[in-house]
Design a protein around this motif. Sequence first.
Motif, PDB file in Angstrom:
ATOM      1  N   THR A   7       0.860  -1.183   0.000  1.00 48.01           N
ATOM      2  CA  THR A   7       0.000   0.000   0.000  1.00 48.01           C
ATOM      3  C   THR A   7       0.896   1.233   0.000  1.00 48.01           C
ATOM      4  OG1 THR A   7      -1.721  -1.164   1.246  1.00 48.01           O
ATOM      5  CG2 THR A   7      -1.837   1.235   1.202  1.00 48.01           C
ATOM      6  N   LEU A   8       0.627   2.162  -0.917  1.00 46.18           N
ATOM      7  CA  LEU A   8       1.445   3.361  -1.062  1.00 46.18           C
ATOM      8  C   LEU A   8       0.559   4.606  -0.994  1.00 46.18           C
ATOM      9  CD1 LEU A   8       3.423   2.073  -4.144  1.00 46.18           C
ATOM     10  CD2 LEU A   8       4.483   2.528  -1.941  1.00 46.18           C
ATOM     11  N   LYS A   9       1.108   5.649  -0.412  1.00 41.92           N
ATOM     12  CA  LYS A   9       0.475   6.964  -0.495  1.00 41.92           C
ATOM     13  C   LYS A   9       1.300   7.792  -1.468  1.00 41.92           C
ATOM     14  CE  LYS A   9      -0.962  10.991   2.220  1.00 41.92           C
ATOM     15  NZ  LYS A   9      -1.002  11.608   3.597  1.00 41.92           N
ATOM     16  N   LEU A  10       0.666   8.215  -2.564  1.00 43.69           N
ATOM     17  CA  LEU A  10       1.365   8.910  -3.643  1.00 43.69           C
ATOM     18  C   LEU A  10       0.784  10.312  -3.831  1.00 43.69           C
ATOM     19  CD1 LEU A  10       1.186   6.029  -6.300  1.00 43.69           C
ATOM     20  CD2 LEU A  10       3.170   6.598  -4.911  1.00 43.69           C
ATOM     21  N   VAL A  11       1.608  11.185  -4.344  1.00 40.28           N
ATOM     22  CA  VAL A  11       1.119  12.491  -4.750  1.00 40.28           C
ATOM     23  C   VAL A  11       1.787  12.852  -6.073  1.00 40.28           C
ATOM     24  CG1 VAL A  11       2.871  13.832  -3.506  1.00 40.28           C
ATOM     25  CG2 VAL A  11       0.642  14.851  -3.983  1.00 40.28           C
ATOM     26  N   PHE A  12       0.972  13.413  -6.979  1.00 39.85           N
ATOM     27  CA  PHE A  12       1.461  13.800  -8.295  1.00 39.85           C
ATOM     28  C   PHE A  12       1.458  15.332  -8.361  1.00 39.85           C
ATOM     29  CE2 PHE A  12      -0.511   9.669  -8.561  1.00 39.85           C
ATOM     30  CZ  PHE A  12       0.415   8.917  -9.282  1.00 39.85           C
ATOM     31  N   PRO A  13       2.647  15.953  -8.402  1.00 36.91           N
ATOM     32  CA  PRO A  13       2.686  17.421  -8.403  1.00 36.91           C
ATOM     33  C   PRO A  13       2.101  17.996  -9.685  1.00 36.91           C
ATOM     34  CG  PRO A  13       4.867  16.526  -8.788  1.00 36.91           C
ATOM     35  CD  PRO A  13       3.994  15.363  -8.431  1.00 36.91           C
ATOM     36  N   GLU A  14       1.700  19.232  -9.601  1.00 34.45           N
ATOM     37  CA  GLU A  14       1.097  19.908 -10.749  1.00 34.45           C
ATOM     38  C   GLU A  14       2.058  19.979 -11.926  1.00 34.45           C
ATOM     39  OE1 GLU A  14      -1.470  24.014 -11.586  1.00 34.45           O
ATOM     40  OE2 GLU A  14      -0.518  23.618  -9.642  1.00 34.45           O
ATOM     41  N   THR A  15       3.359  19.968 -11.614  1.00 36.28           N
ATOM     42  CA  THR A  15       4.386  20.054 -12.666  1.00 36.28           C
ATOM     43  C   THR A  15       4.711  18.713 -13.300  1.00 36.28           C
ATOM     44  OG1 THR A  15       6.088  19.838 -10.957  1.00 36.28           O
ATOM     45  CG2 THR A  15       5.440  22.070 -11.600  1.00 36.28           C
ATOM     46  N   SER A  16       4.030  17.657 -12.882  1.00 34.75           N
ATOM     47  CA  SER A  16       4.322  16.314 -13.395  1.00 34.75           C
ATOM     48  C   SER A  16       4.109  16.245 -14.902  1.00 34.75           C
ATOM     49  CB  SER A  16       3.420  15.286 -12.708  1.00 34.75           C
ATOM     50  OG  SER A  16       3.555  14.028 -13.318  1.00 34.75           O
ATOM     51  N   LEU A  71      -6.292  14.220  -9.164  1.00 36.83           N
ATOM     52  CA  LEU A  71      -5.948  15.616  -9.419  1.00 36.83           C
ATOM     53  C   LEU A  71      -4.548  15.932  -8.911  1.00 36.83           C
ATOM     54  CD1 LEU A  71      -9.372  17.163  -8.345  1.00 36.83           C
ATOM     55  CD2 LEU A  71      -8.619  16.548 -10.653  1.00 36.83           C
ATOM     56  N   PRO A  72      -3.936  16.991  -9.413  1.00 36.59           N
ATOM     57  CA  PRO A  72      -2.592  17.365  -8.956  1.00 36.59           C
ATOM     58  C   PRO A  72      -2.571  17.708  -7.463  1.00 36.59           C
ATOM     59  CG  PRO A  72      -3.175  18.526 -10.972  1.00 36.59           C
ATOM     60  CD  PRO A  72      -4.420  17.853 -10.515  1.00 36.59           C
ATOM     61  N   ASN A  73      -1.492  17.293  -6.816  1.00 32.01           N
ATOM     62  CA  ASN A  73      -1.219  17.629  -5.407  1.00 32.01           C
ATOM     63  C   ASN A  73      -2.253  17.054  -4.438  1.00 32.01           C
ATOM     64  OD1 ASN A  73       1.059  19.197  -6.185  1.00 32.01           O
ATOM     65  ND2 ASN A  73      -0.321  20.912  -6.660  1.00 32.01           N
ATOM     66  N   VAL A  74      -3.101  16.143  -4.893  1.00 27.72           N
ATOM     67  CA  VAL A  74      -4.085  15.477  -4.017  1.00 27.72           C
ATOM     68  C   VAL A  74      -3.596  14.056  -3.765  1.00 27.72           C
ATOM     69  CG1 VAL A  74      -6.456  14.680  -3.772  1.00 27.72           C
ATOM     70  CG2 VAL A  74      -5.981  16.870  -4.921  1.00 27.72           C
ATOM     71  N   PRO A  75      -3.237  13.724  -2.514  1.00 26.44           N
ATOM     72  CA  PRO A  75      -2.710  12.384  -2.237  1.00 26.44           C
ATOM     73  C   PRO A  75      -3.693  11.284  -2.626  1.00 26.44           C
ATOM     74  CG  PRO A  75      -2.336  13.845  -0.380  1.00 26.44           C
ATOM     75  CD  PRO A  75      -3.256  14.571  -1.312  1.00 26.44           C
ATOM     76  N   SER A  90      -6.839  22.970 -19.152  1.00 28.21           N
ATOM     77  CA  SER A  90      -7.612  23.799 -18.229  1.00 28.21           C
ATOM     78  C   SER A  90      -8.108  23.023 -17.023  1.00 28.21           C
ATOM     79  CB  SER A  90      -8.806  24.419 -18.969  1.00 28.21           C
ATOM     80  OG  SER A  90      -9.649  23.390 -19.470  1.00 28.21           O
ATOM     81  N   PHE A  91      -8.044  21.696 -17.072  1.00 31.70           N
ATOM     82  CA  PHE A  91      -8.504  20.872 -15.947  1.00 31.70           C
ATOM     83  C   PHE A  91      -7.632  19.622 -15.900  1.00 31.70           C
ATOM     84  CE2 PHE A  91     -11.177  17.674 -13.889  1.00 31.70           C
ATOM     85  CZ  PHE A  91     -11.543  18.347 -12.739  1.00 31.70           C
ATOM     86  N   LYS A  92      -6.539  19.718 -15.179  1.00 30.86           N
ATOM     87  CA  LYS A  92      -5.545  18.645 -15.189  1.00 30.86           C
ATOM     88  C   LYS A  92      -6.054  17.418 -14.423  1.00 30.86           C
ATOM     89  CE  LYS A  92      -1.477  21.543 -15.740  1.00 30.86           C
ATOM     90  NZ  LYS A  92      -0.106  21.840 -15.268  1.00 30.86           N
ATOM     91  N   LEU A  93      -5.885  16.278 -15.030  1.00 33.07           N
ATOM     92  CA  LEU A  93      -6.175  15.008 -14.356  1.00 33.07           C
ATOM     93  C   LEU A  93      -5.200  13.953 -14.868  1.00 33.07           C
ATOM     94  CD1 LEU A  93      -7.810  13.135 -16.605  1.00 33.07           C
ATOM     95  CD2 LEU A  93      -9.686  14.635 -15.964  1.00 33.07           C
ATOM     96  N   LEU A  94      -4.987  12.949 -14.033  1.00 33.21           N
ATOM     97  CA  LEU A  94      -3.990  11.924 -14.361  1.00 33.21           C
ATOM     98  C   LEU A  94      -4.580  10.947 -15.369  1.00 33.21           C
ATOM     99  CD1 LEU A  94      -1.082  11.145 -13.440  1.00 33.21           C
ATOM    100  CD2 LEU A  94      -2.161   9.446 -11.962  1.00 33.21           C
TER     101      LEU A  94
END
Length: 776
Positions: A675-684, A733-737, A693-697
């Motif tokens: 189990t991992l807790k990850l965060v994807f920065p807005e600059t990814s 979403l960006p920066n949301v764990p 206009s609406f960044k999503l992974l």
Amino acid sequence: MKSVAGKVVFAALSVLYPVLVFCGLEFWGLSPRRLSLMLIGLAFVHFFNVTRERAKDAEGTGRANVVKNISLLVLMLMCGALAFFADNILFLKFYPVMVNLSLLCFFAFTLWKKPSFAFRMANLGDKTLRVSPERPFVERYCDRVTMVWCAFFVVNASVALATALVGSERMWTLYNGLISYILIGILSAVEFMVRKIMQNKLHSYVPVCELLRDSRPDGAVVCFDGESVRTWADFVSDVSKVRRFLESSEKRPWILHCEDSYFFIVALLSMLQSGRKAMVTANRQEAFIKEIKKPEYGFITDTPFGDASAGAIQIQDILAGPAVEPLWNAFDKNAAEMVMFTSGTTGEPKSVPKRFSQFENELYELVKVFGDDWLGRKVYSTVNHHHIYGLLFTVLLPTATGLPFRRHRIDYPSELVSIAGEKAVIASSPAYLKRLAADTDKPIDFKYTPIIYSSGGPLPEEVARKCEGITGYWTMEIYGSTETGGIAYRQSKNGPVWKPFEVCKMSIGENDCLNVKSSYILEPEGFTTGDLVEIYDDGRFLLKGRADSIVKIEEKRISLPEVENRLKQTGLVQDVRVVPMVGNRQYLAAAIVLNAEGREKFKDQPKLEINNFFKKHLAQFIENTVSPKKWRYLEELPQDTQGKIKMRDIQALFGIPESPNFKILKMRREPGMVTLKLVFPETSDFYNGHFPSFKLLPAVAQVDMTVMLAQALLGTPDTVARIQRTKFSYPILPNVPAILEMTYKAETSKLSFSYTLEEGRPLSGGTLVFSGDENA
């Protein structure tokens, strides 16, 4: 018989003495000289008793009784002789004073030369007190009772003396022949009532192997879950049902895994009472179960968990059956067998055979040391009862002491608020307490200060201090292992040293590691741990890291704990582990959890500047060649459900290439599962070109991330044969764990994965089939 008759005569004459003296003067016309012969005769009766019982006194109440008897005899003869030659009644009136003073000396002497007289009398009624873990509690109470009697004898002797010197014969006779006896009766009655109240406060400790059908009242609460409770009568009935089921099949070992603590202790006692070996495991991964389960073994559980539990018996099904006649008995603790499984610091499961006598001996020691803290409390747990610490503190101890326990674990720090009104004992772990310290900003308003224990690894002093501010109690840490049981305990506010349990004998063994011998280690040579230690003259000791924590980097020996301690000296580090890594050459890597001051200091600073700060600090103490070359900054160090931090998990974390596209904040790894807790920065880079206009992974990035992490942490094959199933419910979403959970079954080469938000909302998930089984 002559001795008994002499005692009866002496007691009767002593009680009637004031009345006989008064009647002799008022009604029989006897002179003091003649009445003195009665006192002298009473002295000779006492002399007869003393000489007959002297040898027995030496073995029983000892010198105190001998001194009391001889002193009273001398005083009686002196007063009798003075009354005879002076023909004066005053000397005869001193007899009650002498009796009170002799009893005062006797009781006081037993306070000096323990045990006290009251405890000796209590031991006559209960021969087990001398070897009971409740003995310190009972001794303290009996000491207070003895002191109360001493005070009474002082007062009673003073009043008796006053009535002899200034009172009339009638007043002297009334007080010493009636009122003083009434006062003795009142004091005895009050002490009896207080003693009953105190007995209700005792732990009612009964060794688990000696529990009988009537050891507890039928209505006594065994466990609770919200408003629902199970009583002793329910417990006996449920154990009886499972026992009859076990005994209806052939005698064989049984694997036991029950998430519900009540179901667990019901199944465990049923196995032990029926002579079945219990194999207790927290690991329920399919590969592991197949490894330990032989065809003839049984398997009892309360939680179906896929193919690994195929063929397992559900304990709920047994208990749902018709009522049976109670079937309950004590069992031989030396013959009862258990097996526990531990991974220690290596991560490789290992079986540890146990005799139940080892658990009973440790329970006795725990009750002796901590029992007074548990009076009238309920037991809560944040740890798994399939491991030795959880087994002892959350299941066996409540069963032995009669304390109610909660059936399910406390999983989140926020749940503590719900038990703030209870008198609680909480068996916890460093992992839980670290989360409590990190997630709680203000004290919890406990009505009663909870008693909190921690085991499974060292608890940083900073965390213990913050938890004390939140709960009001400085956590009591227990040091030990599955092989050794509990070795020592400490509260870090008193320093880093550990105090061993009384039965644990410490020495320095092979490779300067700690060797332990105790009543719950069967091997006569004891057990040598992997911990380096310094033992002080008073028996306490200091842990100095593990023997495998000394490594060679560039041909230079370096202590990993030394590097960790140097990093903590910055005052910015809550927790840290330094591990050796092997690439083109061997180097060190440091995984760091910053404290509040560290997070504030390095807020918005690039990682390179943080690295340089710690490198500069270490340069004051160690050479650059052995300073860590890789750094990770986490919310929590990788650990298992018991809070144990394993070196290979941290090494696996550093085996994942560092990327600006994502950051790992937490990791928990069990066999076949991570189990991992990850965060994807807005600059990814993952967000480039996708919905500006609406960044999503993107879904492809989620699958690609899953494959890469599964290969690094679960050892999956390199090639994905096909995607069997996917579902994307909500954007990442960006920066949301996001929490990524992956489970891999090597037999089918299938990887199940899911992304969720921290609050549990599902984001995406699916199943991937790797090239190992393309036809699955």
